[in-house]
Design a protein around this motif. Structure first.
Motif, short mmCIF file in Angstrom:
data_model
loop_
_atom_site.label_atom_id
_atom_site.label_comp_id
_atom_site.label_asym_id
_atom_site.label_seq_id
_atom_site.Cartn_x
_atom_site.Cartn_y
_atom_site.Cartn_z
N ILE A 137 -8.14 5.79 7.64
CA ILE A 137 -7.33 5.77 6.42
C ILE A 137 -6.04 6.54 6.69
O ILE A 137 -6.07 7.73 6.99
CB ILE A 137 -8.07 6.42 5.25
N THR B 119 -5.54 1.52 7.88
CA THR B 119 -4.88 1.23 6.61
C THR B 119 -3.43 1.71 6.61
O THR B 119 -3.07 2.68 7.26
CB THR B 119 -5.61 1.86 5.42
N THR B 120 -2.64 1.01 5.82
CA THR B 120 -1.24 1.35 5.61
C THR B 120 -0.89 1.00 4.18
O THR B 120 -1.53 0.16 3.56
CB THR B 120 -0.33 0.59 6.59
N ARG B 121 0.15 1.64 3.67
CA ARG B 121 0.58 1.34 2.30
C ARG B 121 1.52 0.15 2.23
O ARG B 121 1.72 -0.39 1.13
CB ARG B 121 1.26 2.57 1.69
N GLU C 278 -5.49 -3.12 7.06
CA GLU C 278 -5.77 -3.28 5.64
C GLU C 278 -4.73 -2.50 4.85
O GLU C 278 -4.25 -1.46 5.31
CB GLU C 278 -7.17 -2.75 5.30
N LEU D 82 -3.65 -0.21 1.67
CA LEU D 82 -4.31 0.75 0.78
C LEU D 82 -3.33 1.83 0.36
O LEU D 82 -2.68 2.45 1.20
CB LEU D 82 -5.51 1.40 1.49
N GLN E 109 -7.62 0.72 -5.74
CA GLN E 109 -7.42 0.16 -4.41
C GLN E 109 -8.52 0.59 -3.45
O GLN E 109 -8.93 -0.18 -2.57
CB GLN E 109 -6.04 0.54 -3.87
N LEU F 274 -10.87 -2.07 -1.48
CA LEU F 274 -11.07 -2.03 -0.03
C LEU F 274 -12.56 -2.02 0.29
O LEU F 274 -13.02 -2.76 1.18
CB LEU F 274 -10.39 -0.80 0.56
#
Length: 233
Positions: free
Chosen positions: A12, A36-38, A58, A60, A67, A71
């Motif tokens: 994350i 994960t990335t925004r 993904e 997030l 969110q 996920l």
């Protein structure tokens, strides 16, 4: 395919800095990694393309419970079972004495650095296989006993809060069979650590992964540095 090459990790916060290097180091060691990335694009997506399916991306916003739930549902739908769940998230809003910190700034930093990582663990822990590891990127800045120099009071407080909440998490889930780690990677040259930091992630993160792999199956919660040494609380 060997047992090692089948290990799966969810990182994350991997769009840049320590999280990005961590994702790539795990892939290099044969792990299957979800990171994960925004937001889309950038270096993480370029690396995912280069790894040809061994690194998946993904999207997030970790501070959003909705969110996080989405996920989890996506990964459950793919029958995802994790050997490692690693939360890497921190912001710093400057070197202010605490009486100059606004309520909004305090809330933002504490939400991102302390509350949201534990929300992520609670939401996603059900995906971690028996004997797997849950870990959070901490800092020796969160060590109360080492707080002997002035500066960065809010950041230090947020990391101390993170450590305390992780201790509560470990107490509440003492019998789940998961290894639990707080990791201090050292002072690295990242957007957060600044260009003058003595370490670079490409040097420190392989040591961090050594520690993660060496601690697999260890009971209880440990607060360790990148060399596997205990950091005082």
């Amino acid at each position: 395919m060997s047992a090692i090459s089948r290990r799966k990790a969810l990182i994350i916060g991997a769009s840049r800095g320590l999280g990005l290097v961590l994702a790539n180091e795990l892939v290099r060691r044969g792990w299957q990694v979800i990171a994960t990335t925004r937001q889309g694009g950038g270096e993480l997506q370029a690396n995912a393309d280069a790894w040809h399916g061994r690194l998946a991306v993904e999207f997030l916003e970790m501070t959003s419970p909705e969110q996080l739930d989405a996920l989890r549902e996506r990964l459950e739908g793919n029958d995802c079972r994790l050997d490692l769940l690693f939360v890497n998230a921190a912001i710093d809003r400057g070197d202010l004495p605490i009486h100059e910190v606004s309520t909004d700034m305090f809330t933002e930093v504490m939400t991102t650095n302390a509350l949201s990582p534990l929300r992520a663990l609670e939401t996603l822990r059900g995906l971690v296989a028996p004997g797997g590891t849950v870990a959070v990127m901490s800092s020796d800045q969160g060590s109360i006993s080492r707080n002997t120099e002035p500066g960065y009071e809010l950041y230090k407080a947020s990391k101390a809060a993170l450590n305390q909440l992780m201790r509560s998490y470990a107490t509440r889930h003492a019998d789940d069979g998961h290894t639990k780690l707080l990791i201090d990677p050292g002072h690295n040259q990242t957007q957060l650590g600044g260009p003058g930091a003595p370490l670079i992630p490409q040097e420190s993160i392989p040591n961090v992964v050594d520690v993660i792999e060496a601690q697999t199956g260890a009971p209880g919660l440990q607060f360790l540095d990148r060399h596997g040494e205990s950091v005082p609380w």
